[in-house]
Design a protein around this motif. Structure first.
Motif, PDB file in Angstrom:
ATOM      1  N   ALA A 107      -8.432  31.594 -20.320  1.00  0.00           N
ATOM      2  CA  ALA A 107      -7.982  31.049 -19.036  1.00  0.00           C
ATOM      3  C   ALA A 107      -7.465  29.625 -19.213  1.00  0.00           C
ATOM      4  CB  ALA A 107      -9.126  31.076 -18.029  1.00  0.00           C
ATOM      5  N   ALA A 108      -8.168  28.825 -20.018  1.00  0.00           N
ATOM      6  CA  ALA A 108      -7.706  27.459 -20.273  1.00  0.00           C
ATOM      7  C   ALA A 108      -6.395  27.466 -21.054  1.00  0.00           C
ATOM      8  CB  ALA A 108      -8.772  26.678 -21.037  1.00  0.00           C
TER       9      ALA A 108
ATOM     10  N   ILE B  12      -0.742  26.366 -21.738  1.00  0.00           N
ATOM     11  CA  ILE B  12       0.574  26.767 -22.234  1.00  0.00           C
ATOM     12  C   ILE B  12       1.584  26.791 -21.088  1.00  0.00           C
ATOM     13  CG2 ILE B  12       1.857  28.686 -23.254  1.00  0.00           C
ATOM     14  CD1 ILE B  12      -0.699  29.266 -24.906  1.00  0.00           C
ATOM     15  N   GLY B  13       1.155  27.274 -19.940  1.00  0.00           N
ATOM     16  CA  GLY B  13       2.056  27.263 -18.781  1.00  0.00           C
ATOM     17  C   GLY B  13       2.429  25.860 -18.359  1.00  0.00           C
TER      18      GLY B  13
ATOM     19  N   GLY C 116       1.110  30.163 -14.817  1.00  0.00           N
ATOM     20  CA  GLY C 116      -0.010  30.008 -15.743  1.00  0.00           C
ATOM     21  C   GLY C 116      -1.324  29.834 -15.020  1.00  0.00           C
ATOM     22  N   LEU C 117      -1.313  29.080 -13.932  1.00  0.00           N
ATOM     23  CA  LEU C 117      -2.528  28.883 -13.147  1.00  0.00           C
ATOM     24  C   LEU C 117      -2.970  30.185 -12.485  1.00  0.00           C
ATOM     25  CD1 LEU C 117      -4.548  26.773 -12.130  1.00  0.00           C
ATOM     26  CD2 LEU C 117      -3.058  26.446 -10.170  1.00  0.00           C
ATOM     27  N   ILE C 118      -2.039  30.974 -11.993  1.00  0.00           N
ATOM     28  CA  ILE C 118      -2.384  32.258 -11.381  1.00  0.00           C
ATOM     29  C   ILE C 118      -2.989  33.200 -12.415  1.00  0.00           C
ATOM     30  CG2 ILE C 118      -1.380  34.345 -10.344  1.00  0.00           C
ATOM     31  CD1 ILE C 118       0.549  32.465  -8.862  1.00  0.00           C
ATOM     32  N   VAL C 119      -2.429  33.221 -13.614  1.00  0.00           N
ATOM     33  CA  VAL C 119      -2.975  34.071 -14.679  1.00  0.00           C
ATOM     34  C   VAL C 119      -4.389  33.642 -15.024  1.00  0.00           C
ATOM     35  CG1 VAL C 119      -2.728  34.661 -17.127  1.00  0.00           C
ATOM     36  CG2 VAL C 119      -0.759  34.784 -15.619  1.00  0.00           C
ATOM     37  N   SER C 120      -4.642  32.349 -15.100  1.00  0.00           N
ATOM     38  CA  SER C 120      -5.993  31.894 -15.427  1.00  0.00           C
ATOM     39  C   SER C 120      -6.979  32.233 -14.316  1.00  0.00           C
ATOM     40  CB  SER C 120      -6.004  30.396 -15.717  1.00  0.00           C
ATOM     41  OG  SER C 120      -5.696  29.666 -14.551  1.00  0.00           O
TER      42      SER C 120
END
Length: 118
Positions: free
Chosen positions: A57-58, A63-64, A107-111
């Motif tokens: 998650a981090a 990366i995003g 990227g935040l949504i994926v985490s």
């Protein structure tokens, strides 16, 4: 020369921030051992799996964010150059910079999705 030093320093600081947040997320169950260990044993989650979930998650957020930072820097520089030539392009330029910033939100949504599965 100064731009490359600034980019390197900002990448280093963002990596340090991501590492600090990841370590906080990894060791958070140990800080609240009485309540979280019971919750972990009730759900039967291996602590190693949970740590790797926090790391991924981090990494997704880091990366995003780094990709978005690079995209915004590149598009922003080109946008300022375009605005000096034609100020009426402001609306189009703002949309392009917003699209580049959307990479960080993805990227935040994926985490968040990864953390919800833990």
């Amino acid at each position: 020369m100064t731009k490359s030093v600034f980019v390197a320093a900002s990448l280093f600081l963002s990596a340090v921030l991501v590492a600090a947040l990841a370590s906080l997320l990894m060791w958070q169950p140990l800080a609240f051992a009485e309540t979280d260990v019971v919750a972990i044993t009730e759900r039967i989650i291996d602590p190693g799996v949970q740590r790797w979930g926090f790391v991924t998650a981090a990494a997704a957020t880091a990366i995003g964010s780094l990709g978005a930072a690079y995209a915004v820097a590149t598009i922003g520089a080109a946008a300022v150059g375009a605005l000096t030539e034609k100020p009426e392009l402001f609306g189009r330029v703002v949309i392009l910079v917003g699209l580049a910033e959307g990479i960080a939100i993805y990227g935040l949504i994926v985490s968040v999705l990864i953390l919800n599965r833990l």
